[in-house]
Structures are given as C-alpha cells and as structure tokens.
Design a protein around this motif. Structure first.
Motif, PDB file in Angstrom:
ATOM      1  N   ARG A 156       7.094   0.742  11.798  1.00 25.46           N
ATOM      2  CA  ARG A 156       7.555   0.702  10.406  1.00 25.46           C
ATOM      3  C   ARG A 156       6.675  -0.137   9.483  1.00 25.46           C
ATOM      4  O   ARG A 156       7.154  -0.688   8.496  1.00 25.46           O
ATOM      5  CB  ARG A 156       9.006   0.220  10.353  1.00 25.46           C
ATOM      6  CG  ARG A 156       9.960   1.087  11.134  1.00 25.46           C
ATOM      7  CD  ARG A 156      11.429   0.691  11.040  1.00 25.46           C
ATOM      8  NE  ARG A 156      11.694  -0.583  10.438  1.00 25.46           N
ATOM      9  CZ  ARG A 156      12.155  -1.652  11.093  1.00 25.46           C
ATOM     10  NH1 ARG A 156      12.384  -1.592  12.383  1.00 25.46           N
ATOM     11  NH2 ARG A 156      12.395  -2.779  10.446  1.00 25.46           N
ATOM     12  N   ARG A 159       5.008   1.803   4.493  1.00 25.16           N
ATOM     13  CA  ARG A 159       6.164   2.235   3.691  1.00 25.16           C
ATOM     14  C   ARG A 159       5.694   3.243   2.653  1.00 25.16           C
ATOM     15  O   ARG A 159       4.975   2.920   1.721  1.00 25.16           O
ATOM     16  CB  ARG A 159       6.822   1.046   3.010  1.00 25.16           C
ATOM     17  CG  ARG A 159       8.001   1.478   2.137  1.00 25.16           C
ATOM     18  CD  ARG A 159       8.865   0.331   1.698  1.00 25.16           C
ATOM     19  NE  ARG A 159       9.592  -0.157   2.866  1.00 25.16           N
ATOM     20  CZ  ARG A 159       9.993  -1.413   3.011  1.00 25.16           C
ATOM     21  NH1 ARG A 159       9.766  -2.295   2.066  1.00 25.16           N
ATOM     22  NH2 ARG A 159      10.640  -1.781   4.093  1.00 25.16           N
ATOM     23  N   PRO A 162      11.046   3.703  -0.178  1.00 27.93           N
ATOM     24  CA  PRO A 162      12.169   2.979   0.426  1.00 27.93           C
ATOM     25  C   PRO A 162      12.905   3.868   1.434  1.00 27.93           C
ATOM     26  O   PRO A 162      13.260   5.003   1.133  1.00 27.93           O
ATOM     27  CB  PRO A 162      13.060   2.635  -0.778  1.00 27.93           C
ATOM     28  CG  PRO A 162      12.106   2.584  -1.933  1.00 27.93           C
ATOM     29  CD  PRO A 162      11.087   3.666  -1.644  1.00 27.93           C
ATOM     30  N   GLY A 163      13.029   3.361   2.643  1.00 32.04           N
ATOM     31  CA  GLY A 163      13.692   4.116   3.701  1.00 32.04           C
ATOM     32  C   GLY A 163      12.789   5.070   4.457  1.00 32.04           C
ATOM     33  O   GLY A 163      13.215   5.714   5.411  1.00 32.04           O
ATOM     34  N   ASP A 164      11.527   5.189   4.046  1.00 30.04           N
ATOM     35  CA  ASP A 164      10.573   6.061   4.738  1.00 30.04           C
ATOM     36  C   ASP A 164       9.415   5.206   5.244  1.00 30.04           C
ATOM     37  O   ASP A 164       8.353   5.144   4.630  1.00 30.04           O
ATOM     38  CB  ASP A 164      10.060   7.164   3.812  1.00 30.04           C
ATOM     39  CG  ASP A 164       9.170   8.182   4.528  1.00 30.04           C
ATOM     40  OD1 ASP A 164       8.990   8.066   5.763  1.00 30.04           O
ATOM     41  OD2 ASP A 164       8.654   9.092   3.845  1.00 30.04           O
ATOM     42  N   GLU A 165       9.663   4.547   6.358  1.00 33.25           N
ATOM     43  CA  GLU A 165       8.646   3.703   6.977  1.00 33.25           C
ATOM     44  C   GLU A 165       8.066   4.423   8.187  1.00 33.25           C
ATOM     45  O   GLU A 165       8.780   5.130   8.901  1.00 33.25           O
ATOM     46  CB  GLU A 165       9.232   2.350   7.412  1.00 33.25           C
ATOM     47  CG  GLU A 165       9.541   1.422   6.255  1.00 33.25           C
ATOM     48  CD  GLU A 165      10.897   1.661   5.626  1.00 33.25           C
ATOM     49  OE1 GLU A 165      11.771   2.265   6.283  1.00 33.25           O
ATOM     50  OE2 GLU A 165      11.092   1.255   4.462  1.00 33.25           O
ATOM     51  N   ARG A 166       6.776   4.237   8.414  1.00 31.61           N
ATOM     52  CA  ARG A 166       6.072   4.878   9.533  1.00 31.61           C
ATOM     53  C   ARG A 166       5.362   3.824  10.364  1.00 31.61           C
ATOM     54  O   ARG A 166       4.966   2.773   9.866  1.00 31.61           O
ATOM     55  CB  ARG A 166       5.030   5.868   9.010  1.00 31.61           C
ATOM     56  CG  ARG A 166       5.542   6.889   8.023  1.00 31.61           C
ATOM     57  CD  ARG A 166       6.441   7.932   8.666  1.00 31.61           C
ATOM     58  NE  ARG A 166       6.998   8.834   7.664  1.00 31.61           N
ATOM     59  CZ  ARG A 166       6.418   9.960   7.268  1.00 31.61           C
ATOM     60  NH1 ARG A 166       5.261  10.319   7.780  1.00 31.61           N
ATOM     61  NH2 ARG A 166       6.987  10.711   6.353  1.00 31.61           N
TER      62      ARG A 166
END
Length: 175
Positions: A156, A159, A162-166
């Motif tokens: 994570r 980014r 928001p809410g889309d972390e890799r």
C-alpha cells in the motif's frame, strides 16, 4: 526499432518523450502519474528527470536515457538508467520510467527495450538492473518473463486515490 543510448536532447526529442509519457499515462501506464494528464502536468517532472541524463544535462550527468525510435524516426519507447548515487552500489542502476507509446504496444517493443537496456548496462560495466513497479497492474509478470525477480514489496505504498493503494514491488535482474 533503433535504440540510442544518450541521444542528443533537442527540443523536438524532449517534446516527443514528454508526449509519449502523457500518452502512456492516459492509457493507464504506471509511469508516475494518474490519468488524465496533459504534457504540461508532466513537464516539470520531465525537465528534472532529463536534466539528470547525459542526454539533457551534459557528459557529467549521472543518468542515462535509452530511447527507441520507430521506422518513422519518432520515439516509440524509452527508459532511464538512473544512478543510485552510491559508490557502494556503482555496479547496478535503477530502471525508471519504462514506457512504450500506446500506438506501438503489442509489437514486442517492451521486451526489445528491456533487452536494449541489458545491452546498454553491460556496455557501461554494470552487473545488475533494479526497478520498482506498481502492484495490481500485472506488469510484474512481464518483468519476471524478462528475467527480473521480485526481491520485495512495500504494501500500500502507492496511493492513486483515497482508498486505492497499491504495493510497490522491487525487482532485480542480474546481467
């Protein structure tokens, strides 16, 4: 495709590289930006990146630009072999900004670009190439098929929104 290590950074070449970067980003390429972007959004980052290359910053610049040109003479693919700024790590380089223009994708240009990077690295006495890639894209499988092996990942750490972390995946290829 014809590959050139450290091509002369003319204004025309800079614009071709910049537009390629924007086109790759807008085709969902994981090259440092999130679509949609325009070349002007990327321009400050590109100016800094190319200033560190021998192509754009003179013979003492630490990084090396490798550009692939199509039959039409236009930039079709490119990457940067980036110095890691450490004498203890002088035997390897980071591979940054690996990209193939979307109109050339699916033709084997990406694999050819990586082979050319291997050849360029060997020609300057390097023993290994390292890169990072964005998890969730499947590009790590492509790099693995080209001889890179995963050596770690940071969950994570990238980014996109928001809410889309890799995950950031670390890979190395010994030459």
């Amino acid at each position: 495709m014809r590959f050139v290590l450290d091509p002369e950074m003319t204004p025309e070449l800079f614009e071709q590289l910049l537009h390629c970067w924007a086109e790759v980003t807008n085709a969902d390429g994981a090259v440092g930006f999130v679509p949609p972007v325009t070349p002007d959004v990327i321009r400050p980052t590109a100016e800094k990146a190319f200033a560190r290359t021998r192509s754009g910053g003179g013979p003492a610049a630490p990084d090396r630009l490798l550009a692939g040109f199509g039959d039409d003479g236009e930039v079709a693919a490119w990457l940067i072999l980036a110095d890691n700024d450490s004498l203890l790590r002088a035997h390897w380089r980071w591979v940054l900004r690996v990209m193939v223009h979307p109109k050339h994708q699916g033709r084997g240009y990406g694999r050819a670009l990586l082979r050319a990077a291997d050849d360029a690295a060997r020609s300057i006495g390097l023993e290994a190439l390292q890169l990072t890639c964005r998890g969730g894209t499947g590009v790590d499988a492509f790099y693995a098929s080209a001889g890179y092996q995963e050596v770690g990942r940071v969950p994570r750490s990238i980014r996109l929104a928001p809410g889309d972390e890799r995950d950031e995946i670390y890979m190395i290829r010994w030459l």
